[in-house]
Motif scaffolding. Structure first.
Motif, PDB file in Angstrom:
ATOM      1  N   GLY A  91       0.906  -1.105   0.145  1.00  0.00           N
ATOM      2  CA  GLY A  91      -0.009   0.044  -0.038  1.00  0.00           C
ATOM      3  C   GLY A  91       0.919   1.105   0.246  1.00  0.00           C
ATOM      4  O   GLY A  91       0.617   2.285   0.553  1.00  0.00           O
ATOM      5  N   ALA A  92       1.923   1.082  -0.789  1.00  0.00           N
ATOM      6  CA  ALA A  92       2.877   2.347  -0.707  1.00  0.00           C
ATOM      7  C   ALA A  92       2.905   3.408  -1.555  1.00  0.00           C
ATOM      8  O   ALA A  92       3.790   4.136  -1.562  1.00  0.00           O
ATOM      9  N   SER A  93       1.853   3.217  -2.532  1.00  0.00           N
ATOM     10  CA  SER A  93       1.934   4.014  -3.744  1.00  0.00           C
ATOM     11  C   SER A  93       1.368   5.548  -3.242  1.00  0.00           C
ATOM     12  O   SER A  93       1.689   6.580  -4.042  1.00  0.00           O
ATOM     13  N   SER A  94       1.032   5.577  -1.919  1.00  0.00           N
ATOM     14  CA  SER A  94       0.472   7.154  -1.381  1.00  0.00           C
ATOM     15  C   SER A  94       0.293   7.051  -0.050  1.00  0.00           C
ATOM     16  O   SER A  94       0.248   5.934   0.539  1.00  0.00           O
ATOM     17  N   GLY A  95       0.096   8.206   0.513  1.00  0.00           N
ATOM     18  CA  GLY A  95      -0.494   8.460   1.959  1.00  0.00           C
ATOM     19  C   GLY A  95       0.585   8.089   2.921  1.00  0.00           C
ATOM     20  O   GLY A  95       1.849   8.018   2.632  1.00  0.00           O
ATOM     21  N   ILE A  96       0.256   7.126   3.886  1.00  0.00           N
ATOM     22  CA  ILE A  96       0.775   6.578   4.840  1.00  0.00           C
ATOM     23  C   ILE A  96       1.920   5.557   4.548  1.00  0.00           C
ATOM     24  O   ILE A  96       2.972   5.574   5.086  1.00  0.00           O
ATOM     25  N   GLY A  97       1.308   4.798   3.706  1.00  0.00           N
ATOM     26  CA  GLY A  97       2.315   3.678   3.022  1.00  0.00           C
ATOM     27  C   GLY A  97       3.685   4.401   2.288  1.00  0.00           C
ATOM     28  O   GLY A  97       4.659   3.857   2.560  1.00  0.00           O
ATOM     29  N   ALA A  98       3.401   5.228   1.761  1.00  0.00           N
ATOM     30  CA  ALA A  98       4.601   5.952   1.042  1.00  0.00           C
ATOM     31  C   ALA A  98       5.249   6.558   2.013  1.00  0.00           C
ATOM     32  O   ALA A  98       6.546   6.581   1.950  1.00  0.00           O
ATOM     33  N   ALA A  99       4.953   7.472   3.091  1.00  0.00           N
ATOM     34  CA  ALA A  99       5.606   8.031   3.926  1.00  0.00           C
ATOM     35  C   ALA A  99       6.504   7.037   4.693  1.00  0.00           C
ATOM     36  O   ALA A  99       7.601   7.337   5.043  1.00  0.00           O
ATOM     37  N   VAL A 100       5.844   5.926   5.044  1.00  0.00           N
ATOM     38  CA  VAL A 100       6.597   4.743   5.770  1.00  0.00           C
ATOM     39  C   VAL A 100       7.709   4.127   5.049  1.00  0.00           C
ATOM     40  O   VAL A 100       8.957   3.945   5.400  1.00  0.00           O
ATOM     41  N   ALA A 101       7.416   3.756   3.800  1.00  0.00           N
ATOM     42  CA  ALA A 101       8.569   3.599   2.803  1.00  0.00           C
ATOM     43  C   ALA A 101       9.646   4.497   2.723  1.00  0.00           C
ATOM     44  O   ALA A 101      10.644   4.125   2.815  1.00  0.00           O
ATOM     45  N   ARG A 102       9.401   5.907   2.443  1.00  0.00           N
ATOM     46  CA  ARG A 102      10.468   6.682   2.487  1.00  0.00           C
ATOM     47  C   ARG A 102      11.190   6.934   3.769  1.00  0.00           C
ATOM     48  O   ARG A 102      12.542   7.096   3.765  1.00  0.00           O
ATOM     49  N   GLU A 103      10.554   6.842   4.996  1.00  0.00           N
ATOM     50  CA  GLU A 103      11.336   7.023   6.342  1.00  0.00           C
ATOM     51  C   GLU A 103      12.049   5.639   6.394  1.00  0.00           C
ATOM     52  O   GLU A 103      13.181   5.709   6.915  1.00  0.00           O
ATOM     53  N   LEU A 104      11.596   4.573   6.237  1.00  0.00           N
ATOM     54  CA  LEU A 104      12.470   3.395   6.155  1.00  0.00           C
ATOM     55  C   LEU A 104      13.886   3.447   5.541  1.00  0.00           C
ATOM     56  O   LEU A 104      14.704   3.199   5.758  1.00  0.00           O
ATOM     57  N   GLN A 105      13.461   3.838   4.151  1.00  0.00           N
ATOM     58  CA  GLN A 105      14.724   3.861   3.373  1.00  0.00           C
ATOM     59  C   GLN A 105      15.574   5.122   3.702  1.00  0.00           C
ATOM     60  O   GLN A 105      16.881   4.881   3.916  1.00  0.00           O
ATOM     61  N   ALA A 106      15.125   6.365   4.365  1.00  0.00           N
ATOM     62  CA  ALA A 106      15.879   7.398   4.959  1.00  0.00           C
ATOM     63  C   ALA A 106      16.646   6.814   6.321  1.00  0.00           C
ATOM     64  O   ALA A 106      17.779   7.324   6.566  1.00  0.00           O
ATOM     65  N   ARG A 107      16.124   5.788   6.928  1.00  0.00           N
ATOM     66  CA  ARG A 107      16.921   5.254   8.016  1.00  0.00           C
ATOM     67  C   ARG A 107      17.670   4.164   7.732  1.00  0.00           C
ATOM     68  O   ARG A 107      18.270   3.412   8.686  1.00  0.00           O
TER      69      ARG A 107
END
Length: 63
Positions: free
Chosen positions: A12-28
């Protein structure tokens, strides 16, 4: 939290919370795979830094 050498798969990473979670995980530091139905939106979220795996989790035959 340092996530280097960890792997995460966000559905569910194409938008919203899923996209934000994916970006944060990658940033960490995590290696991230992202899934959702809309490949073009997934690619925009991934920005070439995540594995894009288009999938509709409501369709068991397609998994």
């Amino acid at each position: 939290m340092d996530l280097h050498e960890k792997v995460a798969w966000v559905v569910g990473a194409s938008s919203g919370i899923g996209a934000a979670v994916a970006r944060e995980l990658q940033a960490r530091g995590a290696v991230v795979a992202v899934s959702a139905r809309r490949q073009s939106q997934l690619e925009a979220v991934a920005e070439g830094r995540m594995l894009v795996v288009p999938a509709d989790v409501t369709d068991a035959a397609g998994l």
